[in-house]
Design a protein around this motif. Structure first.
Motif, short mmCIF file in Angstrom:
data_model
loop_
_atom_site.label_atom_id
_atom_site.label_comp_id
_atom_site.label_asym_id
_atom_site.label_seq_id
_atom_site.Cartn_x
_atom_site.Cartn_y
_atom_site.Cartn_z
N LEU A 1 -9.74 41.90 -10.38
CA LEU A 1 -9.76 41.44 -9.01
C LEU A 1 -8.37 41.50 -8.40
N ILE A 2 -8.30 41.88 -7.13
CA ILE A 2 -7.07 41.75 -6.37
C ILE A 2 -7.30 40.72 -5.27
N ALA A 3 -6.43 39.72 -5.26
CA ALA A 3 -6.49 38.68 -4.23
C ALA A 3 -5.23 38.82 -3.37
N THR A 4 -4.17 38.10 -3.71
CA THR A 4 -2.93 38.18 -2.93
C THR A 4 -2.05 39.35 -3.36
N GLY A 5 -2.33 39.95 -4.51
CA GLY A 5 -1.59 41.12 -4.97
C GLY A 5 -0.37 40.84 -5.81
N GLY A 6 -0.06 39.58 -6.09
CA GLY A 6 1.15 39.23 -6.82
C GLY A 6 1.20 39.78 -8.23
N THR A 7 0.14 39.63 -8.99
CA THR A 7 0.12 40.10 -10.37
C THR A 7 0.16 41.62 -10.43
N ALA A 8 -0.62 42.27 -9.59
CA ALA A 8 -0.63 43.74 -9.57
C ALA A 8 0.72 44.29 -9.12
N SER A 9 1.34 43.66 -8.14
CA SER A 9 2.64 44.10 -7.66
C SER A 9 3.70 43.94 -8.75
N ALA A 10 3.68 42.83 -9.47
CA ALA A 10 4.63 42.61 -10.56
C ALA A 10 4.43 43.64 -11.66
N THR A 11 3.19 43.96 -11.97
CA THR A 11 2.91 44.97 -13.00
C THR A 11 3.42 46.34 -12.54
N ALA A 12 3.23 46.66 -11.28
CA ALA A 12 3.76 47.92 -10.74
C ALA A 12 5.27 47.97 -10.87
N GLN A 13 5.92 46.85 -10.63
CA GLN A 13 7.38 46.79 -10.77
C GLN A 13 7.80 47.07 -12.21
#
Length: 172
Positions: free
Chosen positions: A122-134
């Motif tokens: 799930l993507i909600a606010t995108g924080g976890t996915a953004s951190a993983t991309a970083q």
């Protein structure tokens, strides 16, 4: 197949006012689970992703990422909460609604130049996915895109992510 019909809504979890989208009801349905993984793989093929590694975030990203990696003939790399990986790690701290959190990946998990797809339930606010991309980009890898089962559009998580293709199978 209607994936929404296999996802259970749980009101007031984990706190009052939150409507939790529960994928455990999708996971227990053999046809629904197979359809979900096959559809993700099909959409990756349509996007012409040539994936070396699928990265899944703890913990539901492991559930969907591993069979997807198998389908795409790619490796699977877990991204975990602090203290869960036994080897030397790279880490990134990121903002939550109230406070911060941290994610880690083994330093030797990816070779520079690897082509990576990030997957989560799930993507909600995108924080976890953004951190993983970083983490992925800091390791010198090419981020091909993201794959999510569920996207909560009103929370605008896409705005937090790099400009790469984003696959979501169900939107609320």
């Amino acid at each position: 197949m209607d994936l929404k019909s296999l996802i259970r809504d749980i009101p007031d979890f984990p706190k009052p006012g939150i409507l939790f989208r529960d994928v455990t009801t999708l996971l227990r349905n053999p046809q629904g689970l197979r359809y979900t993984i096959d559809l993700l793989a099909q959409k990756c093929d349509e996007a012409n992703f040539q994936v070396d590694y699928v990265i899944g975030m703890e913990s539901r990203g492991f559930i969907f990422g591993t069979p997807l990696a198998y389908q795409l003939e790619a490796g699977f790399i877990p991204v975990r909460k602090p203290g869960k990986l036994p080897g030397a790690v790279h880490s990134v701290e990121y903002e939550l609604e109230y406070g911060t959190d941290k994610l880690e990946i083994h330093q030797d998990a990816l070779e520079s130049g690897s082509k990576v797809l990030i997957v989560d339930d799930l993507i909600a606010t995108g924080g976890t996915a953004s951190a993983t991309a970083q983490l992925v980009q800091n390791m010198g890898c090419e981020l091909l895109g993201f794959g999510f089962i569920i996207e909560l559009r009103d929370l605008e998580g896409r705005k937090q992510l790099p400009d790469v293709p984003i696959i979501s199978l169900v939107e609320y």
